[in-house]
Design an enzyme around this catalytic site. Sequence first.
Site, PDB file in Angstrom:
ATOM      1  N   GLN A   9       0.926  -1.329  -0.046  1.00 10.22           N
ATOM      2  CA  GLN A   9       0.102  -0.021  -0.024  1.00 10.22           C
ATOM      3  C   GLN A   9       0.880   1.211   0.063  1.00 10.22           C
ATOM      4  OE1 GLN A   9      -2.530   1.157   3.365  1.00 10.22           O
ATOM      5  NE2 GLN A   9      -4.085   0.851   2.174  1.00 10.22           N
TER       6      GLN A   9
ATOM      7  N   GLN B 199      11.734   7.743  -4.548  1.00 12.72           N
ATOM      8  CA  GLN B 199      11.631   6.866  -3.513  1.00 12.72           C
ATOM      9  C   GLN B 199      11.379   5.554  -3.835  1.00 12.72           C
ATOM     10  OE1 GLN B 199      12.338   8.120  -0.750  1.00 12.72           O
ATOM     11  NE2 GLN B 199      11.966   6.588   0.793  1.00 12.72           N
TER      12      GLN B 199
ATOM     13  N   GLU C  66      11.151  32.504 -13.557  1.00 14.35           N
ATOM     14  CA  GLU C  66       9.935  33.208 -14.179  1.00 14.35           C
ATOM     15  C   GLU C  66       8.673  33.482 -13.028  1.00 14.35           C
ATOM     16  OE1 GLU C  66       9.026  31.908 -18.161  1.00 14.35           O
ATOM     17  OE2 GLU C  66      11.263  31.570 -18.460  1.00 14.35           O
TER      18      GLU C  66
HETATM   19  C1  LIG Z   1      18.468  28.818 -14.014  1.00 19.28           C
HETATM   20  C2  LIG Z   1      17.988  30.274 -14.187  1.00 19.28           C
HETATM   21  C3  LIG Z   1      17.562  30.975 -15.050  1.00 19.28           C
HETATM   22  C4  LIG Z   1      17.149  32.317 -15.021  1.00 19.28           C
HETATM   23  N1  LIG Z   1      16.930  33.004 -16.480  1.00 19.28           N
HETATM   24  C5  LIG Z   1      16.596  34.259 -16.461  1.00 19.28           C
HETATM   25  C6  LIG Z   1      16.456  34.718 -17.584  1.00 19.28           C
HETATM   26  O1  LIG Z   1      16.675  34.329 -18.722  1.00 19.28           O
HETATM   27  N2  LIG Z   1      16.284  36.071 -17.565  1.00 19.28           N
HETATM   28  C7  LIG Z   1      16.086  36.790 -16.491  1.00 19.28           C
HETATM   29  O2  LIG Z   1      15.852  38.015 -16.420  1.00 19.28           O
HETATM   30  N3  LIG Z   1      15.990  36.278 -15.250  1.00 19.28           N
HETATM   31  C8  LIG Z   1      16.440  34.949 -15.160  1.00 19.28           C
HETATM   32  N4  LIG Z   1      16.280  34.105 -14.077  1.00 19.28           N
HETATM   33  C9  LIG Z   1      15.931  35.005 -12.968  1.00 19.28           C
HETATM   34  C10 LIG Z   1      14.939  34.429 -11.895  1.00 19.28           C
HETATM   35  O3  LIG Z   1      13.664  34.891 -12.571  1.00 19.28           O
HETATM   36  C11 LIG Z   1      14.822  34.988 -10.521  1.00 19.28           C
HETATM   37  O4  LIG Z   1      15.933  34.231 -10.039  1.00 19.28           O
HETATM   38  C12 LIG Z   1      13.737  34.877  -9.897  1.00 19.28           C
HETATM   39  O5  LIG Z   1      12.849  35.929 -10.255  1.00 19.28           O
HETATM   40  C13 LIG Z   1      13.908  35.127  -8.425  1.00 19.28           C
HETATM   41  O6  LIG Z   1      14.829  36.260  -8.151  1.00 19.28           O
HETATM   42  P1  LIG Z   1      15.899  36.357  -7.027  1.00 19.28           P
HETATM   43  O7  LIG Z   1      16.513  35.034  -7.322  1.00 19.28           O
HETATM   44  O8  LIG Z   1      16.505  37.583  -7.226  1.00 19.28           O
HETATM   45  O9  LIG Z   1      15.139  35.887  -5.738  1.00 19.28           O
HETATM   46  P2  LIG Z   1      14.772  37.129  -4.559  1.00 19.28           P
HETATM   47  O10 LIG Z   1      13.674  37.833  -5.328  1.00 19.28           O
HETATM   48  O11 LIG Z   1      15.763  37.659  -3.836  1.00 19.28           O
HETATM   49  O12 LIG Z   1      14.088  36.048  -3.591  1.00 19.28           O
HETATM   50  C14 LIG Z   1      14.420  35.172  -2.639  1.00 19.28           C
HETATM   51  C15 LIG Z   1      13.303  34.423  -1.848  1.00 19.28           C
HETATM   52  O13 LIG Z   1      12.540  35.609  -1.262  1.00 19.28           O
HETATM   53  C16 LIG Z   1      11.182  35.290  -1.599  1.00 19.28           C
HETATM   54  N5  LIG Z   1      10.602  36.669  -1.725  1.00 19.28           N
HETATM   55  C17 LIG Z   1      10.938  37.625  -2.407  1.00 19.28           C
HETATM   56  N6  LIG Z   1      10.123  38.782  -2.385  1.00 19.28           N
HETATM   57  C18 LIG Z   1       9.188  38.010  -1.480  1.00 19.28           C
HETATM   58  C19 LIG Z   1       7.898  38.752  -0.802  1.00 19.28           C
HETATM   59  N7  LIG Z   1       7.279  39.758  -1.224  1.00 19.28           N
HETATM   60  N8  LIG Z   1       6.865  37.957  -0.213  1.00 19.28           N
HETATM   61  C20 LIG Z   1       7.224  36.655  -0.091  1.00 19.28           C
HETATM   62  N9  LIG Z   1       8.553  36.085  -0.606  1.00 19.28           N
HETATM   63  C21 LIG Z   1       9.215  36.863  -1.223  1.00 19.28           C
HETATM   64  C22 LIG Z   1      11.435  34.690  -3.030  1.00 19.28           C
HETATM   65  O14 LIG Z   1      10.154  33.995  -3.304  1.00 19.28           O
HETATM   66  C23 LIG Z   1      12.461  33.649  -2.898  1.00 19.28           C
HETATM   67  O15 LIG Z   1      11.960  32.672  -2.156  1.00 19.28           O
HETATM   68  C24 LIG Z   1      16.789  32.983 -14.074  1.00 19.28           C
HETATM   69  C25 LIG Z   1      17.207  32.346 -12.827  1.00 19.28           C
HETATM   70  C26 LIG Z   1      17.554  31.180 -12.846  1.00 19.28           C
HETATM   71  C27 LIG Z   1      17.984  30.584 -11.493  1.00 19.28           C
END
Ligand SMILES: Cc1cc2nc3c(=O)[nH]c(=O)nc-3n(C[C@H](O)[C@H](O)[C@H](O)COP(=O)(O)OP(=O)(O)OC[C@H]3O[C@@H](n4cnc5c(N)ncnc54)[C@H](O)[C@@H]3O)c2cc1C
Length: 390
Positions: free
Chosen positions: A280, A337, A364
Site C-alpha cells: 500500500q 523513493q 519566471e
Molecule cells: C537557472 C535560472 C535561469 C534564469 N533565467 C532568467 C532569464 O533568462 N532572464 C532573467 O531576466 N532572469 C532569469 N532568471 C532569474 C529569475 O527569474 C529570478 O532568480 C527569480 O525571479 C527570483 O529572483 P531572485 O533570485 O533575485 O530571488 P529574490 O527575489 O531575492 O527572492 C528570494 C526569496 O524570497 C522570496 N521573496 C521575495 N520577495 C518576497 C515577498 N514579497 N514575499 C514573500 N517572499 C518573497 C522569493 O520568493 C524567494 O524565495 C533565472 C534564474 C535562474 C536560477
Amino acid sequence: MDFSLDDEQRAIRDTARAFIRKEVVPLEHELLRRERAGQPGIERSELRELQLKARKFGFWGLATPTEHGGMDLPAIMQSLIWTEIGHTLVPFRFGGEADNILFYANAAQQEEYLKPTIEGERVSCFAITEPGAGSDAANIKLSARKDGDDWVLNGEKTFITNGNDADFAIVVAVTDKDKGVRGGGTTAFLVDRAMGWHSEFIATMGPGGPASLIFDNVRVPSRNILGELGQGFELGMKWIGKGRYLIPSHALGIGERALQMAVDYANTRVTFGKPIGENQAIQWMIADAETELEAARWLVLRAAWTVDQGEDPRHSSSMAKLYGAGMINRLVDRVMQIHGGMGYTRELPIERWYRQVRLLRIYEGTDEMQRLIISRDLLRGYTKIGGHLA
Ligand SMILES: Cc1cc2nc3c(=O)[nH]c(=O)nc-3n(C[C@H](O)[C@H](O)[C@H](O)COP(=O)(O)OP(=O)(O)OC[C@H]3O[C@@H](n4cnc5c(N)ncnc54)[C@H](O)[C@@H]3O)c2cc1C
C-alpha cells in the site's frame, strides 16, 4: 463541457509525439554520457539539425505568426506539444521560434534580429534580473544614459538563460529614473555582444547554466530600442507571462514519463517475495502522483484556454505555474523513493530530473510571487473564486 481533443489537435499532438520518440529520445543515452563526462549534453549544431528535420514534418515556429513562416498555434496546442517535449531528457525545442517580445521589432530590426533568430542563425537572451532585483523586478538599476543619438548602458544582469551563448541580448534598462520603473522609466534595448557586454557563466545544480551579463559603458544606438521608449517593463512582463503556462506544460511531460518508470519498476522489483507495487505504501505514492499530475494538467490547459479566449491569463497561469512546479517536484521525489537506491544513482535519469525540476519553483516568478498574484487578485476583487464558471 468537453474534455476531449478534436481530431486536428490529436493529429498534431501525435505527430509531435512520434517525432520526439523516433528522433530525439534515442539521443538520451549519449546526452547522459556526455553530461557525466562534464560536457554539454547536446551541441547547438546537433539541436539545429534536429530542428531542421522537424521542419520537414511541418513543425517550425509553434508560436511564430504565419507571415514569419511559423505555425501560429493556439496556446492549447502549444501546451500539448510542450508536454510531448517534456517526455525526453534532451533539452530539445522545435525551431523557428523567437522571444515573444521580439515581434515588437520595427522593419529594420526584424531583418537584423527577428528573422535570423527565427531561422536559428542568431541566439538571443532576455535580461531583466539583476543582483539586487529578481522577484522585485521593479527595482532594476542598470542604467541607460542618452548621449547624442546613442544610449550608454552601465550595470549588471544576472541569471540570464542562454547568456553565455547569445550574440545579442534584449536588455531592460532604466532610461528615466524620475518616472520610475512602472511609470514608463524603463526601455528594452537590442544589444549585440559585439557592442561590448560580456558574460560570466554561473554553475547551477541543473544541466547547463545561466550567465551574468556585464555592461561597462556599452554604447547602443537609439535605433536599437525595442518597442517604444518607456515600454521596457511592460515588455519584460509580457516575456515572463508567456512561460507561465508553458513551463508547467513541459513539467507534465516529465511527470508522465517519470511516473510510468515508477509504475514499471513497482510491477517488476520484488522484495519479500512479491512486487513492491503490491504494498500500500507504494500504491499510495503512485496514486498521489497520478492525481496531482491530472490536477496540474487541467490547470495548465485551463490557463492555455484562457489565452486562446483572449482573456487576461495572469491569474490562471499563476495557478498553473505554482501548482505545476510543486507537483513535479513532489512527483519526481516519489518516483525516486519508489526506485530506492537505484533512483539515487546516475544510472537512471531520476536524479537529473530531481535537480532540473527544482528550478521550476524559482525562475519566471517564484512560488511566493505566484501566491502573491493569486491572493492579490482575490483580495482586491479582480478575480472571482471559481473563475469563469463562477
Ligand atoms: C537557472 C535560472 C535561469 C534564469 N533565467 C532568467 C532569464 O533568462 N532572464 C532573467 O531576466 N532572469 C532569469 N532568471 C532569474 C529569475 O527569474 C529570478 O532568480 C527569480 O525571479 C527570483 O529572483 P531572485 O533570485 O533575485 O530571488 P529574490 O527575489 O531575492 O527572492 C528570494 C526569496 O524570497 C522570496 N521573496 C521575495 N520577495 C518576497 C515577498 N514579497 N514575499 C514573500 N517572499 C518573497 C522569493 O520568493 C524567494 O524565495 C533565472 C534564474 C535562474 C536560477
